[in-house]
Write an enzyme that holds these catalytic residues in place. Structure first.
Site, PDB file in Angstrom:
ATOM      1  N   SER A 699      36.159 -16.577 -14.634  1.00 55.10           N
ATOM      2  CA  SER A 699      37.286 -17.466 -14.925  1.00 55.10           C
ATOM      3  C   SER A 699      37.981 -17.179 -16.249  1.00 55.10           C
ATOM      4  CB  SER A 699      36.823 -18.929 -14.895  1.00 55.10           C
ATOM      5  OG  SER A 699      35.868 -19.159 -15.910  1.00 55.10           O
ATOM      6  N   LYS A 742      36.024 -28.633 -17.185  1.00 55.67           N
ATOM      7  CA  LYS A 742      36.859 -27.859 -18.116  1.00 55.67           C
ATOM      8  C   LYS A 742      37.967 -28.721 -18.712  1.00 55.67           C
ATOM      9  CE  LYS A 742      35.914 -23.416 -15.895  1.00 55.67           C
ATOM     10  NZ  LYS A 742      36.432 -22.305 -15.086  1.00 55.67           N
TER      11      LYS A 742
END
Length: 791
Positions: A699, A742
């Site tokens: 990511s 996140k």
């Protein structure tokens, strides 16, 4: 040497006027001294003693000396370890025992005293002076009195020790009681006194003093004999009492049995089993097996091992809650209040549980289900499981699977093993006393495997709704229905849960809390709980909202609230001590004095850089502890050899991401209007702090590409921007996981703009409003779109 060494007819012990030799070979003895007139066997062993014996036998008189060693444990044979007084003795008979040992029959003759040591090697030889006066002493009235006193004491001893009676007969056959010297010697040799005290009697040549010492020994012997008699009597009385009680109890038991007033142990146990069976709703298989075991136990002998095995088996079969269920609660509002009472937030979890209860209300029953709460430590996975059980009005049982390595812990041991018992599932049923409890399988992601089997595979049968209605435990060997149980598993991460096991569970993610949620949890739950645990109240200690926010930012940044609770606990400990020492006011904890309680903050501002720097970009990561922010740093050094390297403990997938980012930016330098010689003339170094923390995952792809672009263009990106997304070699941005975690991490770092892959828009839209509040979310399909946002 054998018996023929000596004449078969022994010589007279000693002639009246025989003069004994004054130089004698000496045989040391270790246990007790020998007195004149005694005929006794001694053991001769060892080269030196055998040589001494042979030296005695070589003389015409066959007479040697017998002397006691100073120490009974002394093994050496030398004059300095021997007493100075001994007895001369004539060897009567020698019998070999083995190659190096002889039994020697001797007759003791006269006392002697050492005058001179002639030699110590190869044998001990002394010059001695014999004492002949015993034979010349005429018994006086006083000595006769001593003799009578000795005999009187012996009579008292004979009452408790018949050995003295036999010994006394032997003495009277050989001597007369009017010989006080020999009487004293004989009695001294008969006592159990220490060898040193008996040696004192041997060394006492005066008959009167010798008799006095013997009387003292007899007095001690008599006292010891009385104590022994008392102890023996007490033991006999105790044994007699116990035997009497045993016989009376047995008689009483038989009388009661005959009159029908009582039953034996076996009958009582059978009745208990039959009483339990009446209350159970058994399956056909269970009923058949129980009947078989009942028939067997009725004919077995209670003391036989098989009886114990059958009894224990029936104990388990009849204590399981066959067909017994607790009544479920279907009141939605009541369940909602219970869930809200103990937990703040977690709306998606609460909604799923209320849906679960609603289905039960519509169907009329709640069938077993398998939920799996996945989230970082301290977010309330275990405690919400307890609340679910309370909301449903079911029994709750929790056990940890962490480190479990034996399949038998789930499915039990076979009854052929000693100490066999059912597996954990059947044990839980017995404890819960209902067939529909809520069972929490904690730490399912930490289950182990070993040569003893794979517990995760054994759990497949337990957690499969199609199979668990026919669960077969190895110990019971009867199918038991687990389909009405609500299983709740907990895990920190799904990666280590075996795929087939994960497939059987409904996954529910608990992502953690943002600062606002933690503040509310602290105010509504944690502060009140810790005040009560420390014997304080809200009038004594006040913790304001700014102080809680300071704790969250500086001391407890993890996804859960465990560190936050520990910090509040530490504050309460210090306050409790203050009040215990006499303080009577109110303690107010603020953001200004928080360091007095907790010390310096553990965390500083997550923004490592106060100014904008080309080549530095903030990325977002997911960990088992929740979301986290991480910076990507890129720098270039002039070099004739172009190239690239990545550091910061990067995993294999993350290393590939760095290579993709480098290849994509360098191959599209013309498109991005980057100086064509930049990559040719520079060696690029990409680093991901902190260097000691292992990192992996795809990511960070767009973050790395953006850092390389910023470095090549020498342009810093805007402040308060973070990004996450996987990059392909053609510039396509692919979706990632952990959007909620996140986003929470970005908010904690005061980020205003977050760039996501376009396909993650649906995940962001599903987030609660209080998490999305203040975040400017941007969604991109290709890397080119990022440049318009960050520059």
């Amino acid at each position: 040497m054998d018996d023929n060494t000596l004449n078969n007819e022994p010589k007279a012990l000693i002639l009246q006027d025989e003069i004994l030799p004054d130089i004698l070979p000496i045989i040391p003895i270790t246990q007790r001294p020998i007195f004149p007139g005694m005929m006794i066997p001694i053991i001769v062993t060892g080269e030196k003693m055998i040589n001494t014996m042979n030296a005695i036998l070589a003389t015409e008189s066959k007479i040697g000396g017998i002397v006691l060693t100073l120490n009974t444990a002394e093994k050496s044979a030398a004059s300095d370890v021997l007493y100075k007084v001994g007895v001369s003795a004539r060897i009567i008979k020698v019998t070999p025992v083995d190659n190096n040992t002889y039994q020697v029959m001797i007759t003791a003759l006269k006392r002697f005293t050492q005058l001179q040591i002639i030699q110590d090697d190869p044998i001990i030889r002394w010059k001695v002076s014999h004492y002949y006066e015993d034979d010349k002493i005429k018994p006086t009235q006083e000595l006769k009195t001593y003799s009578m006193a000795i005999i009187s004491s012996i009579k008292d001893l004979i009452k408790s020790n018949s050995l003295f009676q036999e010994e006394m007969k032997l003495f009277l056959n050989r001597f007369t009681v009017e010989d006080p010297g020999k009487l004293a010697d004989f009695v001294a040799s008969m006592t159990s006194a220490e060898s040193g005290k008996i040696q004192e009697v041997l060394e006492t040549f005066d008959v009167k003093k010798r008799a006095e010492k013997v009387l003292i020994l007899l007095k001690e012997e008599l006292e010891m004999s009385k104590i022994q008699s008392k102890i023996t009597k007490q033991i006999e009385e105790q044994i007699s009492k116990n035997q009497k009680e045993f016989f009376l109890k047995e008689q009483l038991k038989q009388i009661k049995k005959e009159l029908g007033l009582s039953k034996d142990e076996q009958t009582s146990e059978i009745e208990v089993f039959e009483e339990r069976i009446q209350k159970l709703k058994l399956t056909e298989e269970a009923k058949k097996r129980i009947d078989e075991e009942m028939d067997k136990i009725k004919v077995l002998e209670p003391r036989s091992p098989e009886y114990t095995v059958s009894k224990n088996y029936l104990e388990w079969l009849t204590t399981l809650p066959w067909g017994i269920f607790s009544e479920d609660n279907y009141e939605i509002e009541k369940a909602k209040k219970i869930l809200d009472k103990d937990h703040y937030g977690l709306d998606d979890i609460k909604d799923r549980i209320l849906e679960f209860i609603s289905i039960g209300k519509m169907k009329g029953n709640i069938s077993g289900s398998i939920l799996c709460f996945i989230g970082p430590p301290g977010v309330g996975k275990t405690s919400i499981g307890k609340s679910v059980a309370e909301a449903l009005n079911r029994k709750f049982y929790r056990f940890s699977l962490g480190g479990m390595r034996d399949e038998a812990e789930i499915k039990g041991h076979r009854r052929t093993y000693i100490g066999a018992m059912p597996g954990k599932m059947i044990q839980i049923m017995k404890v819960a006393e209902t067939s529909n409890p809520v069972i929490m399988l904690d730490e399912i992601d930490k289950i182990g495997a070993s040569f003893q089997g794979d517990p995760a595979s054994a759990l497949l049968e337990v957690l499969d709704p199609e199979q668990n209605s026919q669960f077969l435990d190895h110990y019971l060997d009867i199918r038991y229905d687990l389909s009405n149980i609500l299983f709740i598993a907990t895990a920190n991460q799904p990666d280590t849960i075996p795929g087939p096991l994960l497939d059987r569970m409904e996954i529910m993610n608990l992502s953690g809390y943002i600062a606002e949620e933690k503040i509310q949890i602290a105010k509504k739950f944690l502060v009140k709980k810790q005040l009560a645990e420390h014997g304080l109240n809200k009038e004594m200690v006040k913790v304001d909202t700014k102080a809680i926010r300071k704790i969250i930012d500086g001391y407890a940044r993890e996804a859960g609230v465990r560190s936050l609770e520990n910090s509040i606990r530490k504050i309460m400990r210090k306050c409790a001590r203050k009040f215990a020492e006499g303080y009577t006011g109110t303690v107010t904890v603020t953001d200004k004095n928080i360091e007095e309680f907790l010390g310096k903050p553990r965390f500083s501002d997550e923004s490592l850089y106060s100014e904008k720097i080309p080549g530095v970009v903030l990325g977002l990561a997911w960990t088992s502890m929740g979301g986290a922010t991480l910076y990507i740093e890129a720098t270039a050094s002039p070099s004739k050899n172009k190239g690239f390297k990545g550091t910061g403990q990067l995993g294999a997938v993350m290393k590939e991401s760095t290579e993709i980012a480098y290849t994509y930016i360098s191959s599209n330098a013309d498109k991005f209007k980057i100086d064509k010689d930049f990559f040719e003339d520079h060696f690029i170094h990409l680093h991901v702090p902190a260097g000691a923390t292992p990192k992996d995952g795809p990511s960070a792809g767009i973050t790395m590409a953006t850092a390389l672009y910023s470095l090549a263009k020498n342009k810093p990106i805007k402040k308060q921007i973070a990004m996450t997304g996987e990059l392909t070699i053609t510039g396509k941005v692919l979706p990632i996981g952990g959007v909620k975690e996140k986003t929470i991490a970005a908010k904690r770092a005061k980020v205003k703009t977050i760039i996501y892959p376009f396909e993650n828009k649906k995940d962001f839209d599903e987030l609660p409003g209080h998490i999305k509040k203040g975040i400017n979310a941007k969604f991109v399909n290709y890397f080119d779109e990022i440049l318009d946002i960050v520059f």
